[in-house]
Design a protein around this motif. Structure first.
Motif, PDB file in Angstrom:
ATOM      1  N   ASN A   1      11.190  -4.438  -3.254  1.00 11.74           N
ATOM      2  CA  ASN A   1      10.464  -3.252  -3.690  1.00 11.74           C
ATOM      3  C   ASN A   1       9.149  -3.183  -2.924  1.00 11.74           C
ATOM      4  OD1 ASN A   1      12.380  -2.583  -5.642  1.00 11.74           O
ATOM      5  ND2 ASN A   1      11.477  -3.993  -7.092  1.00 11.74           N
ATOM      6  N   ASN A   2       8.928  -2.073  -2.248  1.00 10.62           N
ATOM      7  CA  ASN A   2       7.731  -1.931  -1.429  1.00 10.62           C
ATOM      8  C   ASN A   2       6.674  -1.104  -2.129  1.00 10.62           C
ATOM      9  OD1 ASN A   2       8.698  -3.402   0.718  1.00 10.62           O
ATOM     10  ND2 ASN A   2       9.556  -1.629   1.740  1.00 10.62           N
ATOM     11  N   LEU A   3       5.425  -1.452  -1.871  1.00  4.42           N
ATOM     12  CA  LEU A   3       4.304  -0.619  -2.260  1.00  4.42           C
ATOM     13  C   LEU A   3       4.202   0.472  -1.204  1.00  4.42           C
ATOM     14  CD1 LEU A   3       1.778  -3.465  -3.008  1.00  4.42           C
ATOM     15  CD2 LEU A   3       2.918  -2.052  -4.698  1.00  4.42           C
ATOM     16  N   LYS A   4       4.138   1.715  -1.617  1.00  8.02           N
ATOM     17  CA  LYS A   4       4.140   2.788  -0.638  1.00  8.02           C
ATOM     18  C   LYS A   4       2.933   3.705  -0.761  1.00  8.02           C
ATOM     19  CE  LYS A   4       9.021   2.751   0.037  1.00  8.02           C
ATOM     20  NZ  LYS A   4      10.286   3.175  -0.402  1.00  8.02           N
ATOM     21  N   LYS A   5       2.472   3.937  -1.952  1.00  6.22           N
ATOM     22  CA  LYS A   5       1.401   4.907  -2.148  1.00  6.22           C
ATOM     23  C   LYS A   5       0.035   4.246  -1.988  1.00  6.22           C
ATOM     24  CE  LYS A   5       4.144   7.662  -5.254  1.00  6.22           C
ATOM     25  NZ  LYS A   5       4.325   8.970  -4.857  1.00  6.22           N
ATOM     26  N   ASN A   6      -0.886   5.007  -1.441  1.00 11.65           N
ATOM     27  CA  ASN A   6      -2.244   4.519  -1.251  1.00 11.65           C
ATOM     28  C   ASN A   6      -2.854   4.081  -2.578  1.00 11.65           C
ATOM     29  OD1 ASN A   6      -4.694   3.969   0.033  1.00 11.65           O
ATOM     30  ND2 ASN A   6      -5.441   6.025  -0.397  1.00 11.65           N
ATOM     31  N   ARG A   7      -2.552   4.799  -3.650  1.00  9.12           N
ATOM     32  CA  ARG A   7      -3.077   4.471  -4.975  1.00  9.12           C
ATOM     33  C   ARG A   7      -2.646   3.059  -5.402  1.00  9.12           C
ATOM     34  NH1 ARG A   7      -0.165   5.682  -9.457  1.00  9.12           N
ATOM     35  NH2 ARG A   7       1.008   7.129  -8.199  1.00  9.12           N
ATOM     36  N   GLU A   8      -1.388   2.698  -5.124  1.00  8.57           N
ATOM     37  CA  GLU A   8      -0.891   1.361  -5.471  1.00  8.57           C
ATOM     38  C   GLU A   8      -1.656   0.278  -4.707  1.00  8.57           C
ATOM     39  OE1 GLU A   8       3.166   2.067  -4.316  1.00  8.57           O
ATOM     40  OE2 GLU A   8       3.796   2.306  -6.401  1.00  8.57           O
ATOM     41  N   PHE A   9      -1.893   0.528  -3.422  1.00  7.02           N
ATOM     42  CA  PHE A   9      -2.647  -0.429  -2.620  1.00  7.02           C
ATOM     43  C   PHE A   9      -4.073  -0.561  -3.134  1.00  7.02           C
ATOM     44  CE2 PHE A   9       0.801   0.225   0.361  1.00  7.02           C
ATOM     45  CZ  PHE A   9       0.894  -0.988   1.026  1.00  7.02           C
ATOM     46  N   GLN A  10      -4.707   0.570  -3.459  1.00  7.30           N
ATOM     47  CA  GLN A  10      -6.102   0.543  -3.899  1.00  7.30           C
ATOM     48  C   GLN A  10      -6.267  -0.205  -5.219  1.00  7.30           C
ATOM     49  OE1 GLN A  10      -8.665   1.365  -2.047  1.00  7.30           O
ATOM     50  NE2 GLN A  10      -7.199   1.923  -0.463  1.00  7.30           N
ATOM     51  N   ILE A  11      -5.321  -0.081  -6.114  1.00  3.34           N
ATOM     52  CA  ILE A  11      -5.382  -0.814  -7.387  1.00  3.34           C
ATOM     53  C   ILE A  11      -5.383  -2.311  -7.131  1.00  3.34           C
ATOM     54  CG2 ILE A  11      -4.060  -1.377  -9.471  1.00  3.34           C
ATOM     55  CD1 ILE A  11      -3.209   1.599  -9.531  1.00  3.34           C
ATOM     56  N   ILE A  12      -4.525  -2.769  -6.237  1.00  4.10           N
ATOM     57  CA  ILE A  12      -4.444  -4.205  -5.943  1.00  4.10           C
ATOM     58  C   ILE A  12      -5.687  -4.668  -5.196  1.00  4.10           C
ATOM     59  CG2 ILE A  12      -3.134  -5.989  -4.749  1.00  4.10           C
ATOM     60  CD1 ILE A  12      -0.643  -4.225  -5.287  1.00  4.10           C
ATOM     61  N   TYR A  13      -6.169  -3.873  -4.241  1.00  2.00           N
ATOM     62  CA  TYR A  13      -7.382  -4.238  -3.511  1.00  2.00           C
ATOM     63  C   TYR A  13      -8.576  -4.367  -4.459  1.00  2.00           C
ATOM     64  CZ  TYR A  13      -5.260  -3.170   1.057  1.00  2.00           C
ATOM     65  OH  TYR A  13      -4.483  -3.161   2.176  1.00  2.00           O
ATOM     66  N   ASN A  14      -8.725  -3.424  -5.382  1.00  2.90           N
ATOM     67  CA  ASN A  14      -9.915  -3.365  -6.218  1.00  2.90           C
ATOM     68  C   ASN A  14      -9.878  -4.301  -7.414  1.00  2.90           C
ATOM     69  OD1 ASN A  14     -11.060  -1.417  -4.552  1.00  2.90           O
ATOM     70  ND2 ASN A  14     -10.101   0.245  -5.668  1.00  2.90           N
ATOM     71  N   SER A  15      -8.729  -4.478  -8.030  1.00  2.00           N
ATOM     72  CA  SER A  15      -8.696  -5.278  -9.253  1.00  2.00           C
ATOM     73  C   SER A  15      -7.889  -6.567  -9.122  1.00  2.00           C
ATOM     74  CB  SER A  15      -8.144  -4.450 -10.411  1.00  2.00           C
ATOM     75  OG  SER A  15      -6.816  -4.069 -10.141  1.00  2.00           O
ATOM     76  N   GLY A  16      -7.291  -6.797  -7.953  1.00  2.00           N
ATOM     77  CA  GLY A  16      -6.516  -8.015  -7.757  1.00  2.00           C
ATOM     78  C   GLY A  16      -7.364  -9.141  -7.205  1.00  2.00           C
ATOM     79  N   ARG A  17      -6.709 -10.256  -6.905  1.00  4.46           N
ATOM     80  CA  ARG A  17      -7.379 -11.401  -6.292  1.00  4.46           C
ATOM     81  C   ARG A  17      -6.937 -11.497  -4.841  1.00  4.46           C
ATOM     82  NH1 ARG A  17      -5.508 -16.124  -9.757  1.00  4.46           N
ATOM     83  NH2 ARG A  17      -6.506 -17.258  -8.090  1.00  4.46           N
ATOM     84  N   LYS A  18      -7.684 -12.301  -4.060  1.00  5.68           N
ATOM     85  CA  LYS A  18      -7.302 -12.479  -2.663  1.00  5.68           C
ATOM     86  C   LYS A  18      -7.432 -13.933  -2.265  1.00  5.68           C
ATOM     87  CE  LYS A  18     -11.778 -10.942  -0.996  1.00  5.68           C
ATOM     88  NZ  LYS A  18     -12.474  -9.949  -0.199  1.00  5.68           N
ATOM     89  N   SER A  19      -6.684 -14.269  -1.230  1.00 10.54           N
ATOM     90  CA  SER A  19      -6.704 -15.625  -0.696  1.00 10.54           C
ATOM     91  C   SER A  19      -6.537 -15.533   0.814  1.00 10.54           C
ATOM     92  CB  SER A  19      -5.575 -16.445  -1.318  1.00 10.54           C
ATOM     93  OG  SER A  19      -5.634 -17.759  -0.855  1.00 10.54           O
ATOM     94  N   PHE A  20      -7.239 -16.409   1.534  1.00 11.42           N
ATOM     95  CA  PHE A  20      -7.272 -16.354   2.989  1.00 11.42           C
ATOM     96  C   PHE A  20      -6.416 -17.441   3.609  1.00 11.42           C
ATOM     97  CE2 PHE A  20     -11.261 -14.658   1.497  1.00 11.42           C
ATOM     98  CZ  PHE A  20     -11.417 -13.519   2.267  1.00 11.42           C
ATOM     99  N   GLY A  21      -5.780 -17.110   4.704  1.00  9.88           N
ATOM    100  CA  GLY A  21      -5.116 -18.064   5.561  1.00  9.88           C
ATOM    101  C   GLY A  21      -5.687 -17.905   6.958  1.00  9.88           C
TER     102      GLY A  21
ATOM    103  N   LYS B   1      -1.801  -9.271  -7.470  1.00  9.18           N
ATOM    104  CA  LYS B   1      -2.175  -8.863  -8.817  1.00  9.18           C
ATOM    105  C   LYS B   1      -0.949  -8.960  -9.699  1.00  9.18           C
ATOM    106  CE  LYS B   1      -4.306  -4.893 -11.189  1.00  9.18           C
ATOM    107  NZ  LYS B   1      -3.750  -5.177 -12.443  1.00  9.18           N
ATOM    108  N   LYS B   2      -1.154  -9.448 -10.886  1.00  8.36           N
ATOM    109  CA  LYS B   2      -0.063  -9.520 -11.848  1.00  8.36           C
ATOM    110  C   LYS B   2       0.243  -8.107 -12.345  1.00  8.36           C
ATOM    111  CE  LYS B   2       1.209 -13.203 -14.753  1.00  8.36           C
ATOM    112  NZ  LYS B   2       0.879 -14.348 -15.500  1.00  8.36           N
ATOM    113  N   ASN B   3       1.528  -7.791 -12.484  1.00 11.46           N
ATOM    114  CA  ASN B   3       1.895  -6.468 -12.991  1.00 11.46           C
ATOM    115  C   ASN B   3       2.581  -6.604 -14.342  1.00 11.46           C
ATOM    116  OD1 ASN B   3       4.603  -7.120 -12.520  1.00 11.46           O
ATOM    117  ND2 ASN B   3       4.611  -6.168 -10.525  1.00 11.46           N
TER     118      ASN B   3
END
Length: 112
Positions: free
Chosen positions: A2-22, A30-32
């Motif tokens: 299942n792919n994220l396609k809409k900009n709104r979906e990406f923005q929710i994860i960017y703004n309220s999710g966590r991130k980790s660097f490699g 982000k947990k759904n």
């Protein structure tokens, strides 16, 4: 897959999710609530030309396809390529991406 396609979906994860660097990548997650895995792949134009960007997206997709069964179900994940991946695209192998992403995802405990 299942792919994220809409900009709104990406923005929710960017703004309220966590991130980790490699070394080659940045992972936003982000947990759904609906117990579905969703993923998105982002490679900016700053990374390189179209050939470089498409190769990186293919590498990320292949990694996700192979590891999909051992990833936890309730997460939305965005794979973002870093500039170092674009600079080393000529010598970059799937194993390099796999090692990098394995390390990142183990640190954030997304594997089952």
């Amino acid at each position: 897959m299942n792919n994220l396609k809409k900009n709104r979906e990406f923005q929710i994860i960017y703004n309220s999710g966590r991130k980790s660097f490699g070394y080659y990548s940045l992972i936003f997650f982000k947990k759904n609530d609906n117990n579905l895995k969703k993923c998105g792949f982002v490679v900016s134009k700053k990374i390189g030309n179209a050939v470089c960007r498409n190769r990186l997206k293919r590498l990320f997709r292949e990694y996700y396809r192979q590891k999909e069964k051992i990833l936890k179900d309730e997460y939305d994940i965005i794979f973002v390529a870093k500039k170092t991946a674009g600079e080393k695209i000529k010598t970059l192998k799937f194993l390099d991406i796999e090692r990098d992403l394995d390390k990142v995802l183990k640190n954030v405990k997304i594997f089952k």
